[in-house]
Design an enzyme around this catalytic site. Structure first.
Site, PDB file in Angstrom:
ATOM      1  N   LYS A 132      10.932 -14.215  10.491  1.00  0.00           N
ATOM      2  CA  LYS A 132      10.061 -13.039  10.363  1.00  0.00           C
ATOM      3  C   LYS A 132       8.612 -13.511  10.198  1.00  0.00           C
ATOM      4  O   LYS A 132       8.354 -14.466   9.436  1.00  0.00           O
ATOM      5  CB  LYS A 132      10.507 -12.234   9.139  1.00  0.00           C
ATOM      6  CG  LYS A 132       9.782 -10.913   8.926  1.00  0.00           C
ATOM      7  CD  LYS A 132      10.346 -10.210   7.686  1.00  0.00           C
ATOM      8  CE  LYS A 132       9.737  -8.855   7.433  1.00  0.00           C
ATOM      9  NZ  LYS A 132      10.300  -8.206   6.226  1.00  0.00           N
TER      10      LYS A 132
ATOM     11  N   SER B 289      11.681  -3.525   7.048  1.00  0.00           N
ATOM     12  CA  SER B 289      10.634  -4.049   7.904  1.00  0.00           C
ATOM     13  C   SER B 289      11.043  -5.244   8.757  1.00  0.00           C
ATOM     14  O   SER B 289      10.305  -5.625   9.664  1.00  0.00           O
ATOM     15  CB  SER B 289       9.435  -4.452   7.040  1.00  0.00           C
ATOM     16  OG  SER B 289       9.810  -5.473   6.122  1.00  0.00           O
TER      17      SER B 289
ATOM     18  N   SER C 115      14.319  -4.449   3.073  1.00  0.00           N
ATOM     19  CA  SER C 115      13.911  -4.820   4.434  1.00  0.00           C
ATOM     20  C   SER C 115      14.801  -5.797   5.177  1.00  0.00           C
ATOM     21  O   SER C 115      14.602  -6.008   6.368  1.00  0.00           O
ATOM     22  CB  SER C 115      12.497  -5.374   4.423  1.00  0.00           C
ATOM     23  OG  SER C 115      11.592  -4.306   4.386  1.00  0.00           O
TER      24      SER C 115
END
Ligand code: GLN
Length: 471
Positions: A73, A148, A172
């Site tokens: 990420k 996210s 997330s």
């Protein structure tokens, strides 16, 4: 799509090589670029690393993760690569060092293939808040993959990486895992070093993994967990071999069902699937009892007060001088700060900074921030009490399955409710995992969440692995 276990078998049998595998993953990334799951791809470096790992495999010196192709990420630092956090304000920022988790993966011969798209500064539940465009759900491109860590979840689901590292501040990792139909593990706060993770809300942030199987998450945790002197909040607690807990045996396990997690707003298909998972555990020898977490109704409010307070402080460093984007036209210092932040941040990030600054301001500190801290303690105590009588809790991961893009972007409060079942684990610092269990009437994946005691990832991994094989 291959699990790491399959890759290991193939490498041992000599039916593939790391170089070939990496080429296949890179091909899938390229072919699926329309999903927008990646913000950068390290094609040449990944192939070079794969060749190196092939040589190590040949001479018997390869590490535990040889052949695992990992995406990261874009809020976690990889040396000499961009770390945008999904924000325009860090568009040109190059990381001078590796996060500890990246160092640890590479030391065990994982191959890092690129960085994943995400909601700006990890604020969001749909990956629509990225400055680089939304990520599309593989199963239905008109829908969101959750957030996210939506880019990470799609990367794994679409076969663009064996595993992806994500961050989880309020859900997330688990919520996008649930939407996309992969496994997502948020370890205990302090289990994994946060060094090199760009901060959102420092007392909530955890790094964890998304993978096709629980076993793969356990293998990654074995490598990334453990004390790090560069993160003083990382715990000095021994790291067991998490794969040895995966024995497919739940006899005698005490499972708690928090009644507050099955109330209004829960999609009926999701409810049915979670109830079915509970039945499966019961039929296989677990004992199930209802428990109460009485302060559940305050979790979303408490989370959004405390997490925004921490975010407003953490994000003060993006001032146009020290990092990233600087506005061109400002006449003086204050004007430069204001213009750089106004132009660099997106609207959700600005909303959080304003909310956080408000709750920390002198006149409101006691009413909001201090009160929030007190309620956080009560929520932690609810869990401690529940874990006196049960070994883990089973809940839905999210109230719904993947929703349509655009459906909630203009209504932040509805969007925040996507985290209703996940934020409590971050408030309490406990581990949680989402495992796919069934589909809704539209064929969209449903996730079951398992919550455990602090530092007892072994139990939730065991239950997730069991449910995975039973689903
Ligand atoms: N969706 C939650 C939020 O917007 C959680 C984010 C996260 O875990 N990073 O804050």
């Amino acid at each position: 799509m291959k699990t790491f276990e399959t890759i290991q078998t193939e490498l041992r049998a000599g039916t593939t090589t790391c170089e070939r595998l990496t080429g296949e993953y890179l091909g899938t990334i390229e072919a699926g670029s329309g999903l927008n799951a990646f913000l950068s791809v390290f094609s040449e470096k990944a192939v070079a690393q794969a060749r190196l790992v092939d040589r190590k495999l040949a001479d018997g010196t390869a590490g535990k993760l040889a052949g695992m192709v990992v995406s990261i990420k874009d809020v976690i630092c990889v040396k000499d690569e961009r770390v945008t956090c999904g924000s325009k304000i860090l568009e040109q920022f190059i990381s001078p060092y590796n996060a500890t988790v990246v160092d640890r993966l590479v030391a065990e011969d994982a191959i890092i293939v690129g960085k994943n798209n995400m909601d700006e500064f990890a604020m969001g539940s749909s990956t629509e808040n990225s400055a680089y465009g939304r990520v599309k759900l593989v199963q239905d491109e008109t829908r969101v993959p959750g957030g996210s860590s939506g880019g990470s979840a799609v990367a794994v689901r679409a076969g663009m990486a064996t595993v992806s590292l994500g961050s989880d501040t309020g859900g997330s990792i688990r919520q996008p895992a649930s939407f996309t139909g992969v496994v997502g593990l948020k370890p205990t706060y302090g289990r994994v070093s946060r060094f090199g993770l760009v901060a959102f809300a420092s007392s909530f942030d955890s790094i964890g993994s998304l993978a096709l199987t629980t076993r793969d998450c356990a293998q990654v945790l074995n490598v990334i967990a453990g004390h790090d002197e560069r993160d003083s909040t990382s715990a000095k607690i021994p790291v067991p071999d998490f794969t040895s807990a995966l024995d497919k045996n739940v006899i005698g396990l005490r499972v708690g069902i928090p009644k507050e997690y099955f109330g209004e707003g829960l999609d009926p298909d999701v409810r049915t699937a979670v109830e079915k998972s509970i039945d499966t555990l019961k039929k296989n020898g677990a004992t199930v009892e209802e428990v109460s977490l009485p302060h559940t109704e305050y979790t979303i409010a408490t989370y959004y007060i405390l997490a925004t307070a921490e975010a407003s402080s953490n994000l003060a460093r993006y001032d146009g001088a020290r990092y990233g984007y600087r506005a061109k036209k400002a006449r003086d210092l204050a004007g430069m700060y204001t213009a750089s932040r106004s132009e660099g941040f997106g609207s959700e990030v600005k909303r959080r900074i304003m909310l956080g600054t408000y709750v920390l301001s002198a006149g409101y500190y006691d009413a909001y921030y201090r009160k929030g801290q007190k309620v956080r303690r009560l929520i932690q105590q609810d869990f401690l009490k529940a874990f006196d009588s049960v070994d883990c809790l089973i809940t839905p991961t999210a109230p719904t399955t993947a929703f349509k893009a655009g459906e909630k972007v203009d209504d932040p409060l509805t969007m925040y409710l996507s985290d209703i079942y996940t934020t409590s684990a971050n408030l309490a610092g406990i581990p949680g995992i989402s495992v796919p269990f069934g589909k809704d009437h539209q064929g969209l994946p449903i996730g079951v969440q398992i919550l455990g005691r602090q530092f007892d990832e072994a139990t939730i991994l065991k239950v997730a692995d069991f449910l995975e094989s039973a689903s």
